[in-house]
Write a protein that holds these residues in place. Structure first.
Motif, PDB file in Angstrom:
ATOM      1  N   LEU A   1      16.694  15.952 -22.846  1.00 12.81           N
ATOM      2  CA  LEU A   1      15.254  15.949 -23.040  1.00 12.81           C
ATOM      3  C   LEU A   1      14.575  14.861 -22.216  1.00 12.81           C
ATOM      4  CD1 LEU A   1      15.044  16.528 -26.891  1.00 12.81           C
ATOM      5  CD2 LEU A   1      14.374  18.144 -25.104  1.00 12.81           C
ATOM      6  N   LEU A   2      15.186  13.679 -22.187  1.00 17.02           N
ATOM      7  CA  LEU A   2      14.614  12.576 -21.427  1.00 17.02           C
ATOM      8  C   LEU A   2      14.608  12.862 -19.940  1.00 17.02           C
ATOM      9  CD1 LEU A   2      16.086   9.474 -23.297  1.00 17.02           C
ATOM     10  CD2 LEU A   2      13.697  10.204 -23.239  1.00 17.02           C
ATOM     11  N   SER A   3      15.602  13.613 -19.479  1.00 16.70           N
ATOM     12  CA  SER A   3      15.677  13.905 -18.045  1.00 16.70           C
ATOM     13  C   SER A   3      14.497  14.748 -17.575  1.00 16.70           C
ATOM     14  CB  SER A   3      16.992  14.627 -17.714  1.00 16.70           C
ATOM     15  OG  SER A   3      16.998  15.939 -18.238  1.00 16.70           O
ATOM     16  N   ARG A   4      13.829  15.458 -18.507  1.00 18.81           N
ATOM     17  CA  ARG A   4      12.680  16.271 -18.148  1.00 18.81           C
ATOM     18  C   ARG A   4      11.383  15.467 -18.146  1.00 18.81           C
ATOM     19  NH1 ARG A   4      12.848  21.635 -18.457  1.00 18.81           N
ATOM     20  NH2 ARG A   4      10.755  21.718 -19.336  1.00 18.81           N
ATOM     21  N   ALA A   5      11.436  14.239 -18.656  1.00 14.83           N
ATOM     22  CA  ALA A   5      10.234  13.413 -18.749  1.00 14.83           C
ATOM     23  C   ALA A   5      10.165  12.479 -17.548  1.00 14.83           C
ATOM     24  CB  ALA A   5      10.251  12.602 -20.045  1.00 14.83           C
ATOM     25  N   LYS A   6       9.061  12.523 -16.840  1.00 20.12           N
ATOM     26  CA  LYS A   6       8.892  11.667 -15.672  1.00 20.12           C
ATOM     27  C   LYS A   6       8.564  10.243 -16.104  1.00 20.12           C
ATOM     28  CE  LYS A   6       4.021  12.974 -15.240  1.00 20.12           C
ATOM     29  NZ  LYS A   6       3.976  13.827 -16.423  1.00 20.12           N
ATOM     30  N   ILE A   7       8.881   9.285 -15.255  1.00 17.35           N
ATOM     31  CA  ILE A   7       8.414   7.916 -15.424  1.00 17.35           C
ATOM     32  C   ILE A   7       7.086   7.832 -14.696  1.00 17.35           C
ATOM     33  CG2 ILE A   7       8.870   5.484 -14.952  1.00 17.35           C
ATOM     34  CD1 ILE A   7      11.866   6.157 -15.062  1.00 17.35           C
ATOM     35  N   SER A   8       5.997   7.835 -15.442  1.00 19.66           N
ATOM     36  CA  SER A   8       4.676   7.977 -14.839  1.00 19.66           C
ATOM     37  C   SER A   8       3.754   6.796 -15.126  1.00 19.66           C
ATOM     38  CB  SER A   8       4.004   9.259 -15.329  1.00 19.66           C
ATOM     39  OG  SER A   8       3.864   9.233 -16.741  1.00 19.66           O
ATOM     40  N   LYS A   9       4.277   5.754 -15.748  1.00 18.09           N
ATOM     41  CA  LYS A   9       3.492   4.548 -15.994  1.00 18.09           C
ATOM     42  C   LYS A   9       4.319   3.339 -15.590  1.00 18.09           C
ATOM     43  CE  LYS A   9       0.916   2.023 -19.561  1.00 18.09           C
ATOM     44  NZ  LYS A   9       0.484   2.001 -20.979  1.00 18.09           N
ATOM     45  N   LEU A  10       3.715   2.482 -14.787  1.00 17.86           N
ATOM     46  CA  LEU A  10       4.386   1.287 -14.295  1.00 17.86           C
ATOM     47  C   LEU A  10       3.562   0.058 -14.621  1.00 17.86           C
ATOM     48  CD1 LEU A  10       5.448   2.500 -10.719  1.00 17.86           C
ATOM     49  CD2 LEU A  10       6.889   2.379 -12.761  1.00 17.86           C
ATOM     50  N   GLY A  11       4.238  -1.020 -15.007  1.00 17.25           N
ATOM     51  CA  GLY A  11       3.583  -2.304 -15.162  1.00 17.25           C
ATOM     52  C   GLY A  11       3.485  -3.006 -13.825  1.00 17.25           C
ATOM     53  N   LEU A  12       2.524  -3.906 -13.709  1.00 15.15           N
ATOM     54  CA  LEU A  12       2.280  -4.588 -12.441  1.00 15.15           C
ATOM     55  C   LEU A  12       1.861  -6.021 -12.685  1.00 15.15           C
ATOM     56  CD1 LEU A  12       1.835  -4.169  -9.272  1.00 15.15           C
ATOM     57  CD2 LEU A  12      -0.583  -3.937  -9.868  1.00 15.15           C
ATOM     58  N   THR A  13       2.428  -6.933 -11.917  1.00 14.55           N
ATOM     59  CA  THR A  13       1.899  -8.291 -11.852  1.00 14.55           C
ATOM     60  C   THR A  13       0.800  -8.286 -10.799  1.00 14.55           C
ATOM     61  OG1 THR A  13       4.015  -9.278 -12.471  1.00 14.55           O
ATOM     62  CG2 THR A  13       2.414 -10.701 -11.373  1.00 14.55           C
ATOM     63  N   ALA A  14      -0.422  -8.521 -11.202  1.00 12.97           N
ATOM     64  CA  ALA A  14      -1.563  -8.384 -10.298  1.00 12.97           C
ATOM     65  C   ALA A  14      -1.486  -9.399  -9.167  1.00 12.97           C
ATOM     66  CB  ALA A  14      -2.861  -8.559 -11.073  1.00 12.97           C
ATOM     67  N   PRO A  15      -1.941  -9.009  -7.979  1.00 10.27           N
ATOM     68  CA  PRO A  15      -1.959  -9.953  -6.858  1.00 10.27           C
ATOM     69  C   PRO A  15      -3.032 -11.013  -7.056  1.00 10.27           C
ATOM     70  CG  PRO A  15      -3.100  -7.954  -6.245  1.00 10.27           C
ATOM     71  CD  PRO A  15      -2.506  -7.700  -7.606  1.00 10.27           C
ATOM     72  N   LYS A  16      -2.878 -12.120  -6.370  1.00  7.18           N
ATOM     73  CA  LYS A  16      -3.902 -13.160  -6.400  1.00  7.18           C
ATOM     74  C   LYS A  16      -5.044 -12.785  -5.465  1.00  7.18           C
ATOM     75  CE  LYS A  16      -0.781 -16.972  -7.571  1.00  7.18           C
ATOM     76  NZ  LYS A  16      -0.258 -18.309  -7.161  1.00  7.18           N
ATOM     77  N   ALA A  17      -6.244 -13.101  -5.886  1.00 10.64           N
ATOM     78  CA  ALA A  17      -7.416 -12.819  -5.060  1.00 10.64           C
ATOM     79  C   ALA A  17      -7.413 -13.703  -3.824  1.00 10.64           C
ATOM     80  CB  ALA A  17      -8.686 -13.052  -5.863  1.00 10.64           C
ATOM     81  N   LEU A  18      -7.613 -13.089  -2.667  1.00 12.22           N
ATOM     82  CA  LEU A  18      -7.678 -13.827  -1.417  1.00 12.22           C
ATOM     83  C   LEU A  18      -9.099 -14.323  -1.176  1.00 12.22           C
ATOM     84  CD1 LEU A  18      -5.523 -11.482   0.861  1.00 12.22           C
ATOM     85  CD2 LEU A  18      -4.811 -13.581  -0.325  1.00 12.22           C
ATOM     86  N   PRO A  19      -9.254 -15.427  -0.467  1.00  9.94           N
ATOM     87  CA  PRO A  19     -10.606 -15.915  -0.172  1.00  9.94           C
ATOM     88  C   PRO A  19     -11.417 -14.849   0.557  1.00  9.94           C
ATOM     89  CG  PRO A  19      -8.948 -17.563   0.405  1.00  9.94           C
ATOM     90  CD  PRO A  19      -8.200 -16.311   0.071  1.00  9.94           C
ATOM     91  N   GLY A  20     -12.646 -14.665   0.105  1.00  7.58           N
ATOM     92  CA  GLY A  20     -13.530 -13.728   0.764  1.00  7.58           C
ATOM     93  C   GLY A  20     -13.265 -12.270   0.467  1.00  7.58           C
ATOM     94  N   ARG A  21     -12.454 -11.983  -0.509  1.00  8.17           N
ATOM     95  CA  ARG A  21     -12.176 -10.566  -0.808  1.00  8.17           C
ATOM     96  C   ARG A  21     -13.483  -9.846  -1.130  1.00  8.17           C
ATOM     97  NH1 ARG A  21     -10.583  -8.631  -6.505  1.00  8.17           N
ATOM     98  NH2 ARG A  21     -11.648 -10.060  -7.906  1.00  8.17           N
ATOM     99  N   ALA A  22     -13.550  -8.570  -0.709  1.00  8.34           N
ATOM    100  CA  ALA A  22     -14.806  -7.845  -0.879  1.00  8.34           C
ATOM    101  C   ALA A  22     -14.584  -6.363  -0.666  1.00  8.34           C
ATOM    102  CB  ALA A  22     -15.855  -8.360   0.117  1.00  8.34           C
ATOM    103  N   GLY A  23     -15.526  -5.586  -1.148  1.00  4.76           N
ATOM    104  CA  GLY A  23     -15.600  -4.185  -0.807  1.00  4.76           C
ATOM    105  C   GLY A  23     -14.598  -3.294  -1.507  1.00  4.76           C
ATOM    106  N   LEU A  24     -14.661  -2.018  -1.124  1.00  5.55           N
ATOM    107  CA  LEU A  24     -13.839  -0.966  -1.704  1.00  5.55           C
ATOM    108  C   LEU A  24     -12.784  -0.529  -0.705  1.00  5.55           C
ATOM    109  CD1 LEU A  24     -13.433   1.349  -3.916  1.00  5.55           C
ATOM    110  CD2 LEU A  24     -14.935   2.717  -2.445  1.00  5.55           C
ATOM    111  N   ALA A  25     -11.537  -0.462  -1.157  1.00  8.64           N
ATOM    112  CA  ALA A  25     -10.449   0.143  -0.388  1.00  8.64           C
ATOM    113  C   ALA A  25     -10.027   1.428  -1.082  1.00  8.64           C
ATOM    114  CB  ALA A  25      -9.262  -0.811  -0.279  1.00  8.64           C
TER     115      ALA A  25
END
Length: 299
Positions: free
Chosen positions: A5-29
């Protein structure tokens, strides 16, 4: 039995350590995973770049057509990063497939997110249309320092096109499902804009920031993932998200024949797609917002 049963379930959620904000960060990517999108990706890239997207992180799943050539023709070199992304990974103990799209999103946020105020994680059949001004910077500025925005799908069907018409998507596909927050199968879903420097967990349609499931609409009203489905959450004050789910009938047939990203979902995919198409086509209205935006920004 449990392992099967587990083999049919995808791993679809991942945890993340957020990156540090760089100086001057801006805008949409914008982050997208693509495969063989040469017909449509040029228009998609040009519209978003004209609306002020600062950078495109494109994860290429072994395209065999001119997808990358079209992208490079549409965007200046400094606005485009292409990452090969053809691997398929799984948890070897249980055989659980790891969602390749979620992996791409996590890689983009973790490695490139520090340079940007916002990241959008969308597909090439999805267009972000600024409504609070003709640029994302202007449209999103009133939202201040909130960490994420949930944008509801506006679902477009074939608009009567049997084959892909000349002139692109935005000019030709004008008919969409009337109610983005309706209960019909397949219609109600969200994609998100997030502050990558506060991102803590990722799924395709729900991204957690600062360890919570709090989210905001694009008018700045706070809710939760559990409550954002309610009609009162709906807004297009800053950005409207258009999902061109079918494009032409020929495109729809090709979509069904390609099947899903996850092998385990192949059997149910056709039924799901056709059910969603039925929901879209059941109650249509004309929506020219994207067409008119493209006319202003692209000429």
């Amino acid at each position: 039995m449990l392992k099967k049963l587990l083999s049919r379930a995808k791993i679809s959620k991942l945890g993340l350590t957020a990156p540090k904000a760089l100086p001057g960060r801006a805008g949409l990517a914008i982050v997208a995973i693509v495969k063989n999108e040469a017909r449509y990706i040029g228009e998609w890239a040009r519209l978003h770049h004209a609306a002020g997207a600062r950078h495109f992180y494109i994860y290429d799943d072994a395209s065999q057509d001119d997808t990358l050539a079209e992208l490079r023709a549409a965007l200046p070199p400094e606005a485009l990063t292409v990452i090969p992304w053809a691997q398929r990974l799984s948890d070897i103990r249980l055989g659980r497939e790891i969602h390749n799209q979620v992996l791409a999103y996590a890689h983009a946020a973790g490695n490139f997110g520090g340079a940007h105020r916002w990241m959008a994680f969308i597909d090439v059949d999805e267009f972000l249309i600024p409504t609070g001004g003709d640029s994302f910077d202007v449209a999103l500025a009133p939202l201040g320092d909130i960490p994420n925005v949930s944008l509801p799908w506006h679902m477009f069907g074939t608009s009567g096109h049997a084959t892909p018409p000349a002139g692109g998507v935005l000019r030709n596909y004008l008919m969409r499902a009337r109610d983005p927050m309706g209960d019909a199968p397949g219609l109600r879903a969200f994609k998100m804009l997030v502050d990558p420097c506060r991102l803590s967990a990722l799924r395709i349609h729900s991204m957690e920031t600062e360890g919570t499931q709090d989210t905001w609409n694009d008018a700045g009203h706070k809710s939760s993932f559990a409550e954002r489905d309610k009609p009162g959450f709906y807004s297009t004050a800053a950005v409207q998200l258009n999902h061109y789910y079918t494009r032409s009938q020929a495109d729809l047939d090709a979509k069904i024949n390609r099947g899903p990203n996850l092998v385990a979902k192949t059997d149910e995919y056709r039924r799901k797609v056709l059910r969603t198409v039925g929901s879209i086509e059941a109650d249509l209205i004309e929506d020219t917002l994207a067409r008119d935006c493209a006319a202003r920004l692209l000429g």
